[in-house]
Design an enzyme around this catalytic site. Structure first.
Site, PDB file in Angstrom:
ATOM      1  N   LYS A 162      -1.044  -0.437   1.876  1.00  0.00           N
ATOM      2  CA  LYS A 162       0.294  -0.560   2.460  1.00  0.00           C
ATOM      3  C   LYS A 162       0.472  -1.865   3.224  1.00  0.00           C
ATOM      4  CE  LYS A 162       4.360   1.053   3.487  1.00  0.00           C
ATOM      5  NZ  LYS A 162       5.355   1.165   2.409  1.00  0.00           N
ATOM      6  N   LYS A 204       8.402  -1.065  -8.842  1.00  0.00           N
ATOM      7  CA  LYS A 204       8.098   0.323  -8.465  1.00  0.00           C
ATOM      8  C   LYS A 204       7.385   1.047  -9.591  1.00  0.00           C
ATOM      9  CE  LYS A 204       8.916   0.328  -4.499  1.00  0.00           C
ATOM     10  NZ  LYS A 204       8.560  -1.027  -4.620  1.00  0.00           N
ATOM     11  N   ASN A 209     -11.493  -4.844  10.113  1.00  0.00           N
ATOM     12  CA  ASN A 209     -10.397  -5.130   9.189  1.00  0.00           C
ATOM     13  C   ASN A 209     -10.187  -6.629   9.193  1.00  0.00           C
ATOM     14  OD1 ASN A 209      -8.143  -5.065   7.572  1.00  0.00           O
ATOM     15  ND2 ASN A 209      -6.758  -4.342   9.155  1.00  0.00           N
ATOM     16  N   GLY A 210     -10.039  -7.231   8.008  1.00  0.00           N
ATOM     17  CA  GLY A 210      -9.830  -8.667   7.908  1.00  0.00           C
ATOM     18  C   GLY A 210     -10.902  -9.324   7.067  1.00  0.00           C
ATOM     19  N   GLU A 261      12.950  -5.131  -8.526  1.00  0.00           N
ATOM     20  CA  GLU A 261      12.397  -4.078  -7.672  1.00  0.00           C
ATOM     21  C   GLU A 261      12.128  -2.807  -8.473  1.00  0.00           C
ATOM     22  OE1 GLU A 261      11.091  -1.940  -4.282  1.00  0.00           O
ATOM     23  OE2 GLU A 261      11.092  -4.048  -4.894  1.00  0.00           O
ATOM     24  N   CYS A 281      -7.688  -2.195   5.876  1.00  0.00           N
ATOM     25  CA  CYS A 281      -8.273  -0.895   6.161  1.00  0.00           C
ATOM     26  C   CYS A 281      -7.494  -0.202   7.250  1.00  0.00           C
ATOM     27  CB  CYS A 281      -9.723  -1.055   6.608  1.00  0.00           C
ATOM     28  SG  CYS A 281      -9.857  -1.675   8.293  1.00  0.00           S
ATOM     29  N   GLU A 340       3.794  -0.232  -9.909  1.00  0.00           N
ATOM     30  CA  GLU A 340       2.943   0.126  -8.770  1.00  0.00           C
ATOM     31  C   GLU A 340       2.410   1.546  -8.865  1.00  0.00           C
ATOM     32  OE1 GLU A 340       4.311  -2.184  -4.769  1.00  0.00           O
ATOM     33  OE2 GLU A 340       5.743  -0.743  -5.564  1.00  0.00           O
ATOM     34  N   TRP A 354     -10.240  -0.769   2.067  1.00  0.00           N
ATOM     35  CA  TRP A 354      -9.671  -1.334   0.845  1.00  0.00           C
ATOM     36  C   TRP A 354     -10.503  -2.571   0.557  1.00  0.00           C
ATOM     37  CZ3 TRP A 354      -7.350  -5.882  -0.855  1.00  0.00           C
ATOM     38  CH2 TRP A 354      -6.615  -5.789  -2.042  1.00  0.00           C
ATOM     39  N   HIS A 409      16.565 -15.312 -24.164  1.00  0.00           N
ATOM     40  CA  HIS A 409      15.696 -16.483 -24.109  1.00  0.00           C
ATOM     41  C   HIS A 409      14.216 -16.088 -24.125  1.00  0.00           C
ATOM     42  CE1 HIS A 409      19.050 -19.203 -23.481  1.00  0.00           C
ATOM     43  NE2 HIS A 409      19.515 -18.379 -22.551  1.00  0.00           N
ATOM     44  N   ARG A 427      -3.479   2.770   4.276  1.00  0.00           N
ATOM     45  CA  ARG A 427      -3.877   1.376   4.506  1.00  0.00           C
ATOM     46  C   ARG A 427      -5.112   1.002   3.698  1.00  0.00           C
ATOM     47  NH1 ARG A 427      -1.355  -0.473   9.481  1.00  0.00           N
ATOM     48  NH2 ARG A 427      -2.658  -2.309   9.345  1.00  0.00           N
TER      49      ARG A 427
END
Length: 611
Positions: free
Chosen positions: A606, A488, A99-100, A484, A2, A491, A73, A507, A27
């Site tokens: 984030k 992206k 937060n946590g 990467e 958060c 996401e 979040w 394969h 966040r």
């Protein structure tokens, strides 16, 4: 996870908190809320983004000089109005933002239920504030003492701020494993998850350490640890500029950050590289350079994009420094019983410096006697403080949830570390060393040249915006770039995408290729060029639609691929820094054209400060 914001001082708290929450919304943005002391302890909260809460409160009386705010979040309990923070205690005399994760909350909750407590939400955070109040009443102690006693009993991670109806000029804050920053103003204090909400008002901050409790009362700050010992805080001067956390005319932070990469990569090298003098200097490694030189093995830890940066570093360390490298997901590493020796170097990579899994992996590696290096973007974060040595990336604030400039800055710093190690070990020739230094210095200009393909990439994005799947393929240094690029796209556009080593296509993944499958090749002119040309032909033979990122001037692949995006030539080891640029832009434009929120993609946050 958060965003936390709090204020106490002479100004109206609500405007400061709302503006701060908007700056921290990256966040967490499932729900948001504010608590103010204005004729009572009043909590206002709403599912959704900060703007929705703001609209909901436009007719409310919101004055008051002290308050706390939160963007959530979701971890415990679905996103809704009830589970949003702040949470009241049983008497509604106290309110908390948190937060946590409190891992033993269910045991505490059951004990409190047996005592008659009634809980409105599904959150561990509400349990914590009930627990604190229960201790305060039982022990007949001060609120700060109740907080200290409660935190000795809880297991897990937390950054909390508490306010009390009975103490109208007091805030109590504490942290363990989740970031919390205190801004020191003139007769006022600000608290936040990071410095972005604070910089507008003061450049003096205190980074609260694990197991510390801060009490702000009547504009006086007192910090103690859980053993009730007073701590003299160190006040840091922020170098952050307000302009760096604004969009600066760009439609989204992500696009701004993509276009900032010539500068951010240059800043990552600033004062560290001189081709003219033949030097790479990383001051943060100086004391431990002998350890790096003598390392028997390097273990690189990261999550998501940072893990991909570590994969690039693996190629460079092994090729030039001739040190064996293992790249591990921090989230898996910590739950194994890994073999770690005192001669090992562990490199932990994190944009925020607060990634919970990476922090836990660091502690595990330290307990085994390894030397830990950190590569981090945020000054004063937990990882730099937990490691023996390291280097900041100096990329500047990254607000978009999907990392872009963080990746290129991490690859830049890790590459410099590898070349420093190679030079110290004598495993690199003077000729190659000089070539690499020159290539490093040329990279910012070449990133700018790569960005010149923006219009063409936007055209390609329009053609493929409705695709259901993408395949990204690369070899050697460009294999991590394929991973990467696929990440992206996943996401921010929610299109399924996979990255593979190009040779692995036959394969298994080749079974997916048909006339509807876009296949993105990173096909620059390097030691694997002829092999990847063969892979392109295999895809063409199965009617796959080929998008190729190639070295400027390539004529062969231009004749084979449906679409070609050119990037400037550079040293093979530094190609990933350039090759990733068009993939970032492709993901961005596809997501925008699909109507996605590119800065705040669904279900993501984030700074992943929970496990």
């Amino acid at each position: 996870m958060c965003g936390i914001v709090a204020y106490t001082g002479q100004k109206d708290a609500y405007p400061i908190i709302i503006k701060g929450l908007k700056r921290l919304e990256y966040r967490g943005y499932d729900s948001t809320g504010v608590a103010l002391l204005n004729g009572g302890l009043n909590v206002y909260k709403k599912k959704g983004k900060v703007s929705e809460l703001e609209s909901h409160l436009q007719h409310e009386h919101l004055s008051g000089n002290i308050g706390i705010g939160h963007t959530r979040w979701a971890t415990h309990g679905e996103p809704n109005d009830v589970n949003a923070h702040p949470h009241y205690s049983a008497s509604k005399n106290l309110a908390i933002i948190h937060n946590g994760i409190i891992e033993n909350y269910s045991v505490i909750k059951q004990d409190l239920i047996n005592k008659g407590h009634i809980f409105l939400s599904e959150t561990d955070s509400e349990v914590l504030i009930h627990f604190i109040e229960d201790i305060q009443k039982k022990a007949q102690c001060s609120l700060e003492e109740a907080v200290r006693l409660a935190l000795q009993e809880v297991v897990g991670a937390y950054a909390i701020v508490i306010m009390s109806r009975d103490s109208p000029r007091k805030l109590i804050a504490a942290r363990k494993g989740s970031p919390l920053v205190i801004g020191v103003g003139k007769d006022e204090y600000f608290l936040a998850s990071d410095a972005t909400p604070i910089i507008e008002y003061t450049n003096e901050v205190i980074y609260l350490d694990d197991h510390q409790i801060a009490v702000i009362s009547d504009n006086q700050l007192d910090i103690k640890n859980l053993e009730d010992i007073h701590i003299i805080p160190y006040v840091h001067k922020l170098e952050l500029e307000l302009e760096s956390i604004e969009k600066g005319g760009f439609e989204h932070f992500m696009l701004k950050e993509i276009f900032e990469q010539p500068k951010s990569v240059k800043d990552s090298m600033r004062g560290r590289i001189s081709a003219e003098k033949g030097q790479i200097m990383l001051g943060g490694l100086r004391e431990y350079l002998d350890k790096l030189t003598q390392a028997q093995r390097i273990i690189i830890l990261g999550c998501g994009t940072s893990w991909h940066a570590g994969l690039v570093a693996e190629y460079i360390f092994e090729e030039y420094a001739r040190i064996p490298v293992e790249v591990e997901y921090a989230s898996e590493f910590r739950y194994r019983n890994p073999v770690i020796n005192p001669e090992d170097i562990v490199i932990a990579i994190s944009q925020s410096g607060e990634t919970a899994d990476t922090l836990a992996a660091i502690e595990l590696a330290k307990s085994k006697g390894a030397v830990i290096f950190g590569v981090c973007n945020v000054v004063g974060a937990s990882i730099p403080r937990a490691t023996h040595a390291g280097a900041y990336t100096h990329a500047g604030p990254e607000i978009g949830v999907a990392s872009t400039k963080a990746f290129t800055a991490q690859v830049t710093v890790l590459s410099m570390m590898a070349i420093v190690a190679a030079k110290s070990r004598g495993t690199i020739s003077d000729k190659v060393y000089r070539e690499l230094l020159t290539a490093f210095e040329d990279i910012p200009v070449k990133i700018q040249q790569a960005l010149n393909s923006n219009a063409q990439i936007k055209y390609i994005a329009d053609i493929f915006k409705d695709a259901r799947n993408f395949l990204y393929l690369g070899r050697g240094y460009n294999f991590p770039v394929a991973l990467e690029g696929a990440l992206k796209l996943k996401e921010i556009s929610y299109i399924h995408a996979e990255g593979y080593p190009a040779a692995e296509m036959k394969h298994g993944p080749i079974a997916l290729i048909d006339e509807e499958m876009p296949v993105v090749f990173i096909a620059t002119k390097d030691s694997s060029y002829e092999k990847i040309v063969s892979n392109i032909q295999e895809v063409r033979a199965r009617k796959g639609r080929v998008i190729a990122v190639v070295t400027e001037g390539d004529q062969l692949i231009k004749q084979m691929a449906e679409f070609v995006i050119e990037i400037p030539a550079t040293h093979e080891a530094l190609t990933p820094i350039l090759a990733v640029i068009p993939l970032q832009l492709l993901s961005y434009y596809i997501a925008v054209m699909r109507g996605c929120n590119v800065d705040q993609p669904r279900n993501l946050a984030k700074s992943v400060t929970v496990e």
